[in-house]
Design a protein around this motif. Structure first.
Motif, short mmCIF file in Angstrom:
data_model
loop_
_atom_site.label_atom_id
_atom_site.label_comp_id
_atom_site.label_asym_id
_atom_site.label_seq_id
_atom_site.Cartn_x
_atom_site.Cartn_y
_atom_site.Cartn_z
N PRO A 19 7.48 21.84 -42.65
CA PRO A 19 6.65 22.53 -43.66
C PRO A 19 6.50 21.73 -44.96
O PRO A 19 5.40 21.68 -45.54
CB PRO A 19 7.41 23.84 -43.91
N ARG A 20 7.58 21.11 -45.42
CA ARG A 20 7.50 20.32 -46.66
C ARG A 20 6.61 19.09 -46.46
O ARG A 20 5.82 18.73 -47.33
CB ARG A 20 8.89 19.87 -47.10
N PHE A 67 1.45 16.30 -47.30
CA PHE A 67 0.27 15.66 -46.71
C PHE A 67 -1.02 16.30 -47.24
O PHE A 67 -1.96 15.61 -47.62
CB PHE A 67 0.34 15.77 -45.18
N LYS A 68 -1.03 17.64 -47.28
CA LYS A 68 -2.24 18.35 -47.73
C LYS A 68 -2.60 17.98 -49.17
O LYS A 68 -3.77 17.90 -49.53
CB LYS A 68 -2.03 19.86 -47.59
N LYS A 69 -1.57 17.74 -49.99
CA LYS A 69 -1.81 17.34 -51.39
C LYS A 69 -2.49 15.99 -51.47
O LYS A 69 -3.21 15.70 -52.42
CB LYS A 69 -0.47 17.26 -52.13
N ASN A 70 -2.25 15.12 -50.50
CA ASN A 70 -2.75 13.74 -50.54
C ASN A 70 -3.91 13.48 -49.59
O ASN A 70 -4.50 12.40 -49.62
CB ASN A 70 -1.60 12.77 -50.19
N LYS A 71 -4.23 14.47 -48.76
CA LYS A 71 -5.18 14.28 -47.67
C LYS A 71 -6.55 13.77 -48.12
O LYS A 71 -7.17 12.95 -47.46
CB LYS A 71 -5.34 15.61 -46.93
N ALA A 72 -7.02 14.25 -49.27
CA ALA A 72 -8.36 13.89 -49.76
C ALA A 72 -8.51 12.39 -50.01
O ALA A 72 -9.62 11.86 -49.96
CB ALA A 72 -8.68 14.66 -51.03
N PHE A 75 0.70 10.03 -41.81
CA PHE A 75 0.79 9.78 -43.25
C PHE A 75 2.25 9.56 -43.67
O PHE A 75 2.56 8.66 -44.46
CB PHE A 75 0.19 10.95 -44.04
N ALA A 76 3.14 10.37 -43.13
CA ALA A 76 4.57 10.22 -43.43
C ALA A 76 5.05 8.83 -43.02
O ALA A 76 5.77 8.16 -43.77
CB ALA A 76 5.38 11.31 -42.73
#
Length: 355
Positions: free
Chosen positions: A182-183, A188-193, A203-204
């Motif tokens: 979950p973390r 990832f969602k914060k950086n996806k754009a 991404f990790a």
């Protein structure tokens, strides 16, 4: 010293110039690790050097880009990679699973990239604290080398960006098992754009490499006056694709070990082996495209092939039947250069183990 652009010349310079320097630096840190007062910290520091020497050997290849400053850059690379490997051991074997503790430890990696930054108590949130100045010694060595670079102010934002991704990953992947995914997904969602199309676990993986940092520092040592034009080109070439390829290979060969230990492995999240191999091939292609506009592009292409060859030559591959079959496909995909590095890596690992 010209940057090698052919495999045989590259290997000759690695054996003649890079490896002796790396082993000399590691021996110094091993002696300092032996003096660590706390037995657990001493054990983890020594284990990180003894079992992860090849991380320093591989990273230090970038010192061939540093011209006459090879020795100083090897000193930086070995110290920075040793911090990374030591902290990875501490977090892997941690009892607390406290993200604040992991964040505190990894502040050392940011401080190492900040000449003049005051020493901190990186162990303040854990019981084992008496390291005799070992971690701060590594940090100070990195700071000293960077402080000598005329272009340091130009490259520092890129170094901090890459190190920031790395430190975030180390925090999120070592917390309680039910909190890890979950973390990582939220991160990832914060950086996806700002990323090309990829999954959270890819991404990790892209965040878990120090290669971009080593490449930037090496060029800053020899091409300081060009770094204003080069630094973002290098960063964008190495992150995400080259770094992602590097770490995915690392996880690929560790699958059996991580399954037994219950450790997080990003390869486990692919739907099947076919999808995993297709994505690996995509990373190889994108990494090749990304470095097309780099200076010394043949050197960087060789590093890509070398990463594949050296990882796939690891003895862990031979012990895992499925991994062995898939490794053959990747070696075939990497061409003659990849095969050359595979054979070289296979021989080097076995010669070292017999000494």
């Amino acid at each position: 010293m010209t940057v090698p652009s052919r495999p045989i010349k590259l290997m000759a310079q690695i054996y003649r110039k890079v490896l002796p320097c790396v082993h000399s630096e590691l021996e110094k840190w091993k002696q300092k690790a032996l003096e660590i007062p706390d037995p657990e910290l001493r054990r983890q520091a020594l284990a990180s050097i003894e079992t992860k020497t090849f991380h320093c050997e591989g990273g230090a290849i970038y010192s061939l880009l540093a011209g006459e400053h090879l020795q100083e850059v090897v000193s930086f690379i070995v110290a920075y990679q040793t911090i990374s490997d030591y902290l990875d051991n501490l977090c892997d074997r941690s009892v607390s699973l406290d993200p604040a503790d992991f964040r505190c430890l990894h502040q050392s990696m940011m401080k190492a990239l900040t000449p003049g930054a005051a020493a901190d108590d990186y162990y303040k949130l854990r019981e084992n604290r008496a390291d005799g100045g070992y971690l701060q010694g590594l940090v100070s060595t990195c700071q000293h080398v960077l402080a000598q670079l005329p272009a340091f102010q130009i490259i520092q934002p890129a170094l901090h960006e890459l190190a920031g991704f790395y430190c975030d990953l180390q925090v999120y992947k070592h917390v309680k098992k039910d909190q890890r995914v979950p973390r990582l997904i939220a991160w990832f969602k914060k950086n996806k754009a700002h990323l090309p199309e990829m999954s959270w676990y890819e991404f990790a993986a892209c965040s878990g490499s120090t290669l971009g940092i080593f490449c930037i520092v090496s060029y800053a040592a020899s091409r300081g006056d060009e770094m204003a034009q080069l630094v973002n080109r290098i960063k964008d070439s190495y992150f995400p694709w080259v770094q992602g390829l590097h770490i995915l290979m690392d996880y690929f060969i560790d699958q059996e070990e991580d399954r037994v230990e219950g450790d997080l492995n990003f390869c486990f999240y692919y739907r099947n082996e076919e999808e995993m191999i297709n994505r690996f091939k995509h990373f190889i292609e994108e990494a090749d495209t990304a470095i097309e506009h780099m200076p010394d592009k043949n050197f960087h292409k060789m590093i890509n092939r070398g990463l594949l060859g050296v990882y796939l030559a690891d003895q862990k591959v031979a012990r895992q039947r499925n991994v062995r079959v898939l490794a053959r496909k990747l070696i075939t995909r990497s061409g003659g250069s990849g095969l050359f590095f595979f054979i070289n890596g296979w021989l080097y690992r076995r010669i070292r183990q017999s000494i």
